[in-house]
Write a protein that holds these residues in place. Structure first.
Motif, PDB file in Angstrom:
ATOM      1  N   VAL A   1     -16.220   5.672  -0.190  1.00 35.02           N
ATOM      2  CA  VAL A   1     -15.545   5.529  -1.218  1.00 35.02           C
ATOM      3  C   VAL A   1     -16.279   4.355  -2.162  1.00 35.02           C
ATOM      4  O   VAL A   1     -15.136   4.263  -3.222  1.00 35.02           O
ATOM      5  CB  VAL A   1     -14.906   4.336  -0.410  1.00 35.02           C
ATOM      6  CG1 VAL A   1     -14.740   5.142   1.010  1.00 35.02           C
ATOM      7  CG2 VAL A   1     -15.681   2.877   0.278  1.00 35.02           C
TER       8      VAL A   1
ATOM      9  N   THR B   1     -15.060  -0.307  -3.287  1.00 31.59           N
ATOM     10  CA  THR B   1     -13.764   0.391  -4.032  1.00 31.59           C
ATOM     11  C   THR B   1     -14.091   0.027  -5.356  1.00 31.59           C
ATOM     12  O   THR B   1     -12.915  -0.516  -6.420  1.00 31.59           O
ATOM     13  CB  THR B   1     -12.475   0.488  -3.407  1.00 31.59           C
ATOM     14  OG1 THR B   1     -12.060  -0.886  -3.435  1.00 31.59           O
ATOM     15  CG2 THR B   1     -12.383   1.420  -2.109  1.00 31.59           C
TER      16      THR B   1
ATOM     17  N   THR C   1      -0.195   5.806  -2.060  1.00 33.55           N
ATOM     18  CA  THR C   1      -1.036   5.371  -1.335  1.00 33.55           C
ATOM     19  C   THR C   1      -2.610   5.016  -1.940  1.00 33.55           C
ATOM     20  O   THR C   1      -3.130   4.951  -2.200  1.00 33.55           O
ATOM     21  CB  THR C   1      -1.598   5.396   0.119  1.00 33.55           C
ATOM     22  OG1 THR C   1      -0.430   5.086   0.818  1.00 33.55           O
ATOM     23  CG2 THR C   1      -2.164   4.191   0.428  1.00 33.55           C
ATOM     24  N   TRP C   2      -3.289   6.515  -2.230  1.00 35.26           N
ATOM     25  CA  TRP C   2      -4.536   6.798  -2.633  1.00 35.26           C
ATOM     26  C   TRP C   2      -4.628   6.225  -3.942  1.00 35.26           C
ATOM     27  O   TRP C   2      -5.301   6.100  -4.395  1.00 35.26           O
ATOM     28  CB  TRP C   2      -4.624   8.027  -2.923  1.00 35.26           C
ATOM     29  CG  TRP C   2      -4.122   8.939  -3.299  1.00 35.26           C
ATOM     30  CD1 TRP C   2      -2.914   9.979  -2.545  1.00 35.26           C
ATOM     31  CD2 TRP C   2      -4.420  10.153  -4.661  1.00 35.26           C
ATOM     32  NE1 TRP C   2      -2.324  10.382  -3.829  1.00 35.26           N
ATOM     33  CE2 TRP C   2      -3.248  10.884  -4.649  1.00 35.26           C
ATOM     34  CE3 TRP C   2      -5.152   9.344  -6.044  1.00 35.26           C
ATOM     35  CZ2 TRP C   2      -3.525  11.522  -6.113  1.00 35.26           C
ATOM     36  CZ3 TRP C   2      -5.468  10.064  -6.681  1.00 35.26           C
ATOM     37  CH2 TRP C   2      -4.683  11.254  -7.055  1.00 35.26           C
ATOM     38  N   LYS C   3      -3.437   6.672  -4.413  1.00 33.00           N
ATOM     39  CA  LYS C   3      -3.313   5.920  -6.386  1.00 33.00           C
ATOM     40  C   LYS C   3      -3.829   4.150  -6.166  1.00 33.00           C
ATOM     41  O   LYS C   3      -4.188   4.048  -7.375  1.00 33.00           O
ATOM     42  CB  LYS C   3      -2.064   6.774  -6.898  1.00 33.00           C
ATOM     43  CG  LYS C   3      -2.322   7.959  -7.364  1.00 33.00           C
ATOM     44  CD  LYS C   3      -1.534   8.383  -8.830  1.00 33.00           C
ATOM     45  CE  LYS C   3      -1.758  10.205  -8.759  1.00 33.00           C
ATOM     46  NZ  LYS C   3      -0.766  10.641  -9.862  1.00 33.00           N
ATOM     47  N   ARG C   4      -2.475   3.906  -5.528  1.00 33.05           N
ATOM     48  CA  ARG C   4      -2.957   3.015  -4.706  1.00 33.05           C
ATOM     49  C   ARG C   4      -4.137   2.105  -4.956  1.00 33.05           C
ATOM     50  O   ARG C   4      -4.651   0.486  -6.212  1.00 33.05           O
ATOM     51  CB  ARG C   4      -1.404   2.084  -3.913  1.00 33.05           C
ATOM     52  CG  ARG C   4       0.008   2.003  -4.426  1.00 33.05           C
ATOM     53  CD  ARG C   4       0.399   1.453  -3.635  1.00 33.05           C
ATOM     54  NE  ARG C   4       1.682   2.148  -3.799  1.00 33.05           N
ATOM     55  CZ  ARG C   4       3.366   1.431  -3.427  1.00 33.05           C
ATOM     56  NH1 ARG C   4       3.164   0.166  -3.194  1.00 33.05           N
ATOM     57  NH2 ARG C   4       4.027   2.220  -3.337  1.00 33.05           N
ATOM     58  N   ALA C   5      -4.662   2.643  -3.951  1.00 40.48           N
ATOM     59  CA  ALA C   5      -6.019   2.388  -3.703  1.00 40.48           C
ATOM     60  C   ALA C   5      -7.447   2.743  -5.463  1.00 40.48           C
ATOM     61  O   ALA C   5      -7.872   1.738  -5.854  1.00 40.48           O
ATOM     62  CB  ALA C   5      -6.395   3.305  -2.622  1.00 40.48           C
ATOM     63  N   ARG C   6      -6.398   3.386  -5.752  1.00 42.65           N
ATOM     64  CA  ARG C   6      -7.749   4.001  -7.283  1.00 42.65           C
ATOM     65  C   ARG C   6      -7.292   2.835  -8.437  1.00 42.65           C
ATOM     66  O   ARG C   6      -7.728   2.400  -9.884  1.00 42.65           O
ATOM     67  CB  ARG C   6      -7.151   5.377  -7.952  1.00 42.65           C
ATOM     68  CG  ARG C   6      -7.992   6.434  -7.167  1.00 42.65           C
ATOM     69  CD  ARG C   6      -9.568   6.305  -7.197  1.00 42.65           C
ATOM     70  NE  ARG C   6      -9.612   7.666  -6.859  1.00 42.65           N
ATOM     71  CZ  ARG C   6     -10.038   9.091  -7.743  1.00 42.65           C
ATOM     72  NH1 ARG C   6      -9.117   9.204  -8.194  1.00 42.65           N
ATOM     73  NH2 ARG C   6     -11.093   9.558  -6.774  1.00 42.65           N
TER      74      ARG C   6
ATOM     75  N   TRP D   1      -7.551  -2.581   0.664  1.00 51.10           N
ATOM     76  CA  TRP D   1      -7.007  -2.429   2.267  1.00 51.10           C
ATOM     77  C   TRP D   1      -7.790  -3.288   3.137  1.00 51.10           C
ATOM     78  O   TRP D   1      -8.338  -1.835   3.350  1.00 51.10           O
ATOM     79  CB  TRP D   1      -5.584  -1.515   2.323  1.00 51.10           C
ATOM     80  CG  TRP D   1      -4.639  -1.706   3.490  1.00 51.10           C
ATOM     81  CD1 TRP D   1      -5.084  -3.321   4.139  1.00 51.10           C
ATOM     82  CD2 TRP D   1      -4.554  -0.979   4.484  1.00 51.10           C
ATOM     83  NE1 TRP D   1      -3.922  -3.033   4.910  1.00 51.10           N
ATOM     84  CE2 TRP D   1      -3.838  -1.364   4.972  1.00 51.10           C
ATOM     85  CE3 TRP D   1      -4.824   0.406   4.228  1.00 51.10           C
ATOM     86  CZ2 TRP D   1      -3.199  -0.476   6.475  1.00 51.10           C
ATOM     87  CZ3 TRP D   1      -3.765   0.862   5.242  1.00 51.10           C
ATOM     88  CH2 TRP D   1      -2.914   0.199   5.731  1.00 51.10           C
TER      89      TRP D   1
ATOM     90  N   ARG E   1     -16.304   2.816  -5.591  1.00 53.26           N
ATOM     91  CA  ARG E   1     -16.193   3.626  -7.698  1.00 53.26           C
ATOM     92  C   ARG E   1     -16.919   2.905  -8.476  1.00 53.26           C
ATOM     93  O   ARG E   1     -17.608   1.466  -8.038  1.00 53.26           O
ATOM     94  CB  ARG E   1     -14.960   2.855  -7.488  1.00 53.26           C
ATOM     95  CG  ARG E   1     -13.441   3.671  -6.571  1.00 53.26           C
ATOM     96  CD  ARG E   1     -12.212   4.562  -6.546  1.00 53.26           C
ATOM     97  NE  ARG E   1     -12.038   3.105  -8.115  1.00 53.26           N
ATOM     98  CZ  ARG E   1     -12.128   4.972  -9.008  1.00 53.26           C
ATOM     99  NH1 ARG E   1     -12.156   5.916  -8.523  1.00 53.26           N
ATOM    100  NH2 ARG E   1     -11.145   4.249  -9.953  1.00 53.26           N
TER     101      ARG E   1
ATOM    102  N   MET F   1       1.030  -1.244   0.204  1.00 50.80           N
ATOM    103  CA  MET F   1      -0.123   0.179  -0.624  1.00 50.80           C
ATOM    104  C   MET F   1       0.875   1.540   0.113  1.00 50.80           C
ATOM    105  O   MET F   1       0.097   2.173   0.109  1.00 50.80           O
ATOM    106  CB  MET F   1      -0.968  -0.088   1.648  1.00 50.80           C
ATOM    107  CG  MET F   1      -1.848  -0.717   0.965  1.00 50.80           C
ATOM    108  SD  MET F   1      -2.943  -1.351   0.052  1.00 50.80           S
ATOM    109  CE  MET F   1      -3.718   0.777  -0.374  1.00 50.80           C
TER     110      MET F   1
END
Length: 233
Positions: free
Chosen positions: A103, A148, A73-78, A83, A105, A51
């Motif tokens: 959250v 997400t 981290t936020w781009k990895r979530a995108r 997580w 998507r 992450m």
């Protein structure tokens, strides 16, 4: 087609301290991995490294063939890492439904499907997230990650401290995610036999290094080796 996620000789840690050393493995779409080992060997550190929450000292992280290490981290979530942290991190000002919708998507996981998977959350959809029981909070943490619409789900000790009836419900959910939904998952779990029963592959860490890698079924069948590696009864 490139692997979904690939680690090559990754060493990482916190500041100057190196916690993980020379970690290499790859997962394809639909793979399921049990990440095992005694307390303090680096299991959670490996998830948070994926992450982007540790310092990468050397090696490479790739996501569908592209460099993952450069992404915050936020781009990895995108891009598709979902997580579920051990601490759950409920927002005290949000209801259950707000935890899910804030959250959300695009993708197959929506409120209807989440409530079908977790009927208890639908019953408590107007409750505040931090007012739920520990088991309900764990359900919400998993559901929030699913909203997400991730391509891989990272689960850190999902059964820790939960009543047996809640563990049974979460086991049902994880079996469905792996077997029916084809979700790619990495499960960190102290209950080694449970984790092995849910996954196809297993990695055991010791002192930040991989000391064993096999299919889950063969490790589950070898009681002596499993006890030696993770000290479980």
């Amino acid at each position: 087609m490139p692997e979904l996620i690939t680690l090559e000789r990754v060493s990482a840690g916190y500041g100057a301290a190196v916690v993980l050393e020379d970690i290499s493995f790859a997962l394809n779409e639909g793979d399921s991995l049990a990440l095992l080992g005694r307390n303090g060997v680096g299991k959670t550190s490996l998830l948070v490294t994926l992450m982007g929450l540790t310092r990468l000292h050397s090696g490479s992280l790739r996501w569908s063939g592209a460099d993952l290490a450069r992404l915050p981290t936020w781009k990895r979530a995108r891009v598709g890492l979902g997580w579920v942290p051990q601490e759950r991190h409920m927002f005290p000002s949000l209801t259950v439904e707000e935890h899910l919708t804030v959250v959300a998507r695009p993708g197959p996981w929506n409120l209807r499907k989440i409530y079908e998977l977790f009927p208890r959350l639908q019953e408590r959809r107007q409750n505040m997230g931090n007012a739920l029981s520990g088991g309900e909070q764990q359900m919400l943490a998993i559901a929030r990650a699913l909203m997400t619409n991730p391509r891989i789900l990272l689960l850190d000790e999902p059964m820790e401290g939960l009543a047996p009836i809640i563990v049974q419900e979460l086991v049902r959910v994880l079996r469905r995610l792996v077997s029916e939904e084809g979700m790619t998952v990495i499960v960190v779990e102290q209950h080694a036999r449970l984790a092995l029963s849910l996954t196809a592959r297993a990695i055991v860490l010791d002192r930040g290094r991989i000391v064993h890698e096999s299919d889950s079924a063969s490790l589950l069948a070898d009681n002596a080796q499993l006890d030696r590696l993770v000290s479980v009864a």
